[in-house]
Every structure is written in C-alpha cells, then in structure tokens.
Write an enzyme that holds these catalytic residues in place. Sequence first.
Site, mmCIF file in Angstrom:
data_model
loop_
_atom_site.group_PDB
_atom_site.id
_atom_site.type_symbol
_atom_site.label_atom_id
_atom_site.label_comp_id
_atom_site.label_asym_id
_atom_site.label_seq_id
_atom_site.Cartn_x
_atom_site.Cartn_y
_atom_site.Cartn_z
ATOM 1 N N SER A 1 -5.845 -14.857 36.197
ATOM 2 C CA SER A 1 -6.964 -13.932 36.024
ATOM 3 C C SER A 1 -8.217 -14.681 35.604
ATOM 4 C CB SER A 1 -6.617 -12.904 34.960
ATOM 5 O OG SER A 1 -6.584 -13.546 33.697
ATOM 6 N N GLY A 2 -8.033 -15.932 35.183
ATOM 7 C CA GLY A 2 -9.161 -16.668 34.621
ATOM 8 C C GLY A 2 -9.155 -16.604 33.104
ATOM 9 N N GLU B 1 -2.629 -8.702 3.652
ATOM 10 C CA GLU B 1 -2.780 -9.196 5.024
ATOM 11 C C GLU B 1 -4.222 -9.319 5.478
ATOM 12 O OE1 GLU B 1 -1.702 -6.298 4.072
ATOM 13 O OE2 GLU B 1 -2.272 -4.669 5.394
ATOM 14 N N CYS C 1 0.836 -1.212 0.000
ATOM 15 C CA CYS C 1 0.000 0.000 0.000
ATOM 16 C C CYS C 1 0.873 1.266 0.000
ATOM 17 C CB CYS C 1 -0.998 -0.027 1.159
ATOM 18 S SG CYS C 1 -2.235 1.262 0.994
ATOM 19 N N VAL D 1 -6.988 -16.301 29.114
ATOM 20 C CA VAL D 1 -6.151 -17.172 28.289
ATOM 21 C C VAL D 1 -4.663 -17.074 28.674
ATOM 22 C CG1 VAL D 1 -5.446 -17.701 25.923
ATOM 23 C CG2 VAL D 1 -7.712 -16.748 26.360
ATOM 24 N N ASP D 2 -4.143 -15.849 28.757
ATOM 25 C CA ASP D 2 -2.691 -15.678 28.882
ATOM 26 C C ASP D 2 -2.152 -16.277 30.177
ATOM 27 O OD1 ASP D 2 -3.391 -14.199 26.700
ATOM 28 O OD2 ASP D 2 -3.022 -12.264 27.636
ATOM 29 N N SER D 3 -2.771 -15.922 31.307
ATOM 30 C CA SER D 3 -2.259 -16.449 32.573
ATOM 31 C C SER D 3 -2.587 -17.940 32.707
ATOM 32 C CB SER D 3 -2.809 -15.659 33.761
ATOM 33 O OG SER D 3 -4.216 -15.731 33.814
ATOM 34 N N HIS E 1 -3.854 -4.785 0.013
ATOM 35 C CA HIS E 1 -3.496 -5.282 1.352
ATOM 36 C C HIS E 1 -3.592 -6.807 1.411
ATOM 37 C CE1 HIS E 1 -3.165 -1.567 3.713
ATOM 38 N NE2 HIS E 1 -4.033 -1.076 2.852
#
Length: 508
Positions: free
Chosen positions: A224-225, A173, A84, A227-229, A171
């Site tokens: 935290s409940g 992507e 672009c 995904v990451d943790s 684009h």
Amino acid sequence: MTYNSDLTGHSREHVLVLDYGSQYTFLIARRLRENGAFSIVGDVPSPKTRAVVISGSPESVNSPNAPMPDPNFLNTGLPILGICYGFQALSKLLGGSVEPSEHPEFGPTTVKVIEQGIILNGFPSKFTAWMSHSDEVKSPPPDAKVLAVSENGQIAAWEIPQRKLFAVQFHPEVSHTEHGGQLFKNFVEFVGLDEKWDLRRFIAEKRDWVRSMVGGNPVLLALSGGVDSGVLAYFLREALGEDLVFPVFVDTGLLKKGEAQRIKRLFSDFRNLKIIDAASEFLNALRGKENPSEKRKIIGSLFIEVFSRYARGFHFLGQGTLYPDVVESGATTSKTSVIKLHHNVGGLPEKMGFELVEPFRELFKDEVREIGRLLGVPEEIISRQPFPGPGFAVRIEGEVTPEKVELLREVDWIVERLARDSGVYEETWQIFPILPSCMSTGVKGDVGVFGKVIVLRAVSSFDGMTARPYELPDEFVQKVVQELTAIPNIVRVLVDVTPKPPGTIEFF
Ligand code: XMP
C-alpha cells in the site's frame, strides 16, 4: 467487543487485560509489553494466562450494569492489578466501600506515597498522576495495605501481597502519570513470566512459522506504500528469499504525489515487484459519483478486480494485519473492521481462495515499526503516517475529477513538506488537507475573487480508533495559509478541531 481466542495470542504465556469498555485497554497492553510481558486484551482467561489487569470502564461499580470480575477469579492465585475502575471493583468485591466522591478527581493530581510496597517500588514520596473518577474508595478492603493517597485525601493505591492483589486509582498507562512505566515494571517483575516478550525472538519464531507454512511456494503481497505492508515485504523476503515474494502495487491515481516512483525506489531490491497503473480505470469508474460510501465501494471492488487479474495462480497472500485489527474484526458494529477489510484487500481471500500469511497479527503498530528497524527497513517506510486505501477520494467532497485530485495532490505535497520541516509531521498521527466543494469570497491583490477552500485536519491518536485534534503551532499555520493561498484558485484555509468521536479522522 468479542474475542476469538484462536486469533489473539492465547497460546502464548500472557497477561490478560480485561476489557470493560475503557479506551485505555490497548495502551495498558502496550505498556506491559514494553516492560517485557506479552499481553492481550480479552474477556476470559486461558490456561496460558499468568496475570490479569482489570482496567477502566465508563460505568460506576455501583450501577446495575457494572461489569464485575467473577469473584472466584480472585481465588485463582493469579496476580491481579486493578486500575481506576478496576481499583474500585476490587475494593468493592473484597469488602471495601465505594461511594460517589464529593471531590471527583480529573486530570493531573498530586499523589503522596505512604509506603512503596511492591507495586510502588522506586516511586518518590510525591508524584503527579492522571486521575479520571467520580466515585471514591472510602474504605479499602480489610486486609489491604494503603500505599498512597491523593492531595485531596482520597485513597490512591493499595495492595494485598499475600493474595497477589494490587490496585491503583490513577492511570499509570498514560504518559501524564509520572513513573507509570515503573509501576508496570514492578507488576511484570512480580508476575515473573517464564518468557520475556522480545521482538528479536519473535522475528526468529515467525520466520520459521512462515517458512513451514508456505513450504517453498510464492507469496503475493499487496503493497500500500504504508508501514504494515512495507515491513511485511521486507520480513517475508528475509524469511523466504526474494524469489518467493511477489509485491504488487496498484496505482489508483488517488495517491500522494510521486507514489509509484517512491515505491519503485524503496522496493528496488525486490526482483518480482509489480506496479500496475490503473489510474484512468479508477477515475473513469468514479465519474459522476458523489455519494461517499458509493465512492468507497467502487474503489474497493475495482481494486479487487485489478488485483485479481494479476493474482491468478497464487495460493498464498501476505497481509499486514495487526493486533487491533484482529480484535476489532471480532466486533459486530465496528467501522474499523470494515476499514481494515478494505485496506487489507478484503474480499480477495474469499473470492480467490487465498490462504493468508499474517505474521504480525499479534503486534501493535509501533512493534511493527520496531521490527522494521531490526530488519533494516528504510526509515522512510517506517515513519510514514497512515494513508487511507481509497486515497484522495475520501478527502474530496462530491465527484472525484482529475482536476480536483491534481489540486489536492499539490496541496497535500505542500502540507506534508511544511509539516516535516516544522516537526509537526512526527508529532501527529496524521496531518492532511481536505477539499470540500464549498466556495468562498476573498481578495487577492486588489481584486475580489471567488475561490476554493481547503480544510486542514491534524490529529493525535494511539491507534486511530479514537483521536484528539492536534493544536497546530501558529507559525506553521501561517506558513500553510501563505503557501496555499498563493495557489491561484484557493482563497481560504480552515482548521478542523473535531475529536474522534464524534468526527472520524477522514472527512468522507
Ligand atoms: P477514520 O476516518 O475511520 O479513520 O476515523 C481511522 C484510520 O483509518 C484510516 N482510514 C482508512 N484506511 N482504508 C484505509 O486503508 C479506508 O477506507 C480508510 N478510511 C479511514 C484513516 O486514515 C485513519 O488512520
């Protein structure tokens, strides 16, 4: 944006995506990784840079503020792909001409392939591409081979293989561009990195890294409940063994229905799991507080206080920091950095002298999800939508009372169930209800009532930094309205259709 080269993976062989302010830079980096090339977003090449992508920009290449790659850069011999704005910048730098277009192209556009060359290898003779430009490349650089033109006769792709330069106006992507993945595959194959980006190898590598970092000491981790943790807990257990992993969950009383029980069930194999019930402490601290940022601050500092009571004696703190957080925290004006700081119990490391264990800081969220799947983390953890650290406090207008939390928790429970049943849950980045303080008139049975209003927010997003309103199916909306207005004091449901920007995803 600013980039700290120690933090963003410059030590690994990579493709560098130059950031000229486009919202798509991270998406480009993601697509490159999907095609086997580790990639990072940044502003300067390092000795480990093997190729460069010049992406979009809100500027015109002819404006005085236009960001331009250093012309010497084109002589480094690194393969370069312009997308672009990058297409136009390369065209201009190499002696082509770029002018305002009489027919600006926005949205899906048919592109005709004249010759596949290297970068369009495998493309059909016609395909649909996503365009977004108001300048046009009128003449390409003298030694460029034009590969494709749009239905409006504008140059859509060229390459100069002997100089390893490739450029496309569209684009590749975004998912609306057909065969976009093929284009990245072609580029990645041309670049030919020594090491293929592979998450299994990443896990093995990071496992060794974590082991040598903590050297047999225990690691504390705030669950935290989300995904990451959640994935981090499983990863650390796999790397260090369960005796060394100490997950802590603080129940603030501002969380979804049944959250503490859910955590107990999903992390039942973690021998050292600690659940702290601090609900009444949080609700007391919030009594009489109406200002949104004051509410957030109270929750943030109380969280640190509660967590600290338990955390004494630990030296290492595991955090599920991800790549976009790392890049964003370099920025001076970013709200997201503040968000993640709270989310990842910011302030704790400085206050308690923790050493951070952050094995995921090179990863995107969907890569963390994939790692979760490779490690056998329950799908219930992996496919969960984000939920803000301050919980329902940022979805309730004004004072947070136990009654309001109870009502919103019930409404949230209904909305999530209906969203899961209808497939809307999987299709949205987040869908959730908000409780404003305004009241409204309605009729229930034959009686006029004055009752509460619920706002429904549903958004699509790639990483939470920007978002589009998600168009909810009628049938789903009707079911939500029916079930929510069956609750005695709710009379009305509104739908929030604001994108981010200008509206944040959360309401308060
Ligand atoms: P906003 O509202 O800033 O949200 O557009 C972007 C993403 O971040 C989440 N969010 C938070 N997460 N603590 C968190 O852990 C917070 O204070 C917080 N505020 C917003 C939000 O749910 C969205 O996914």
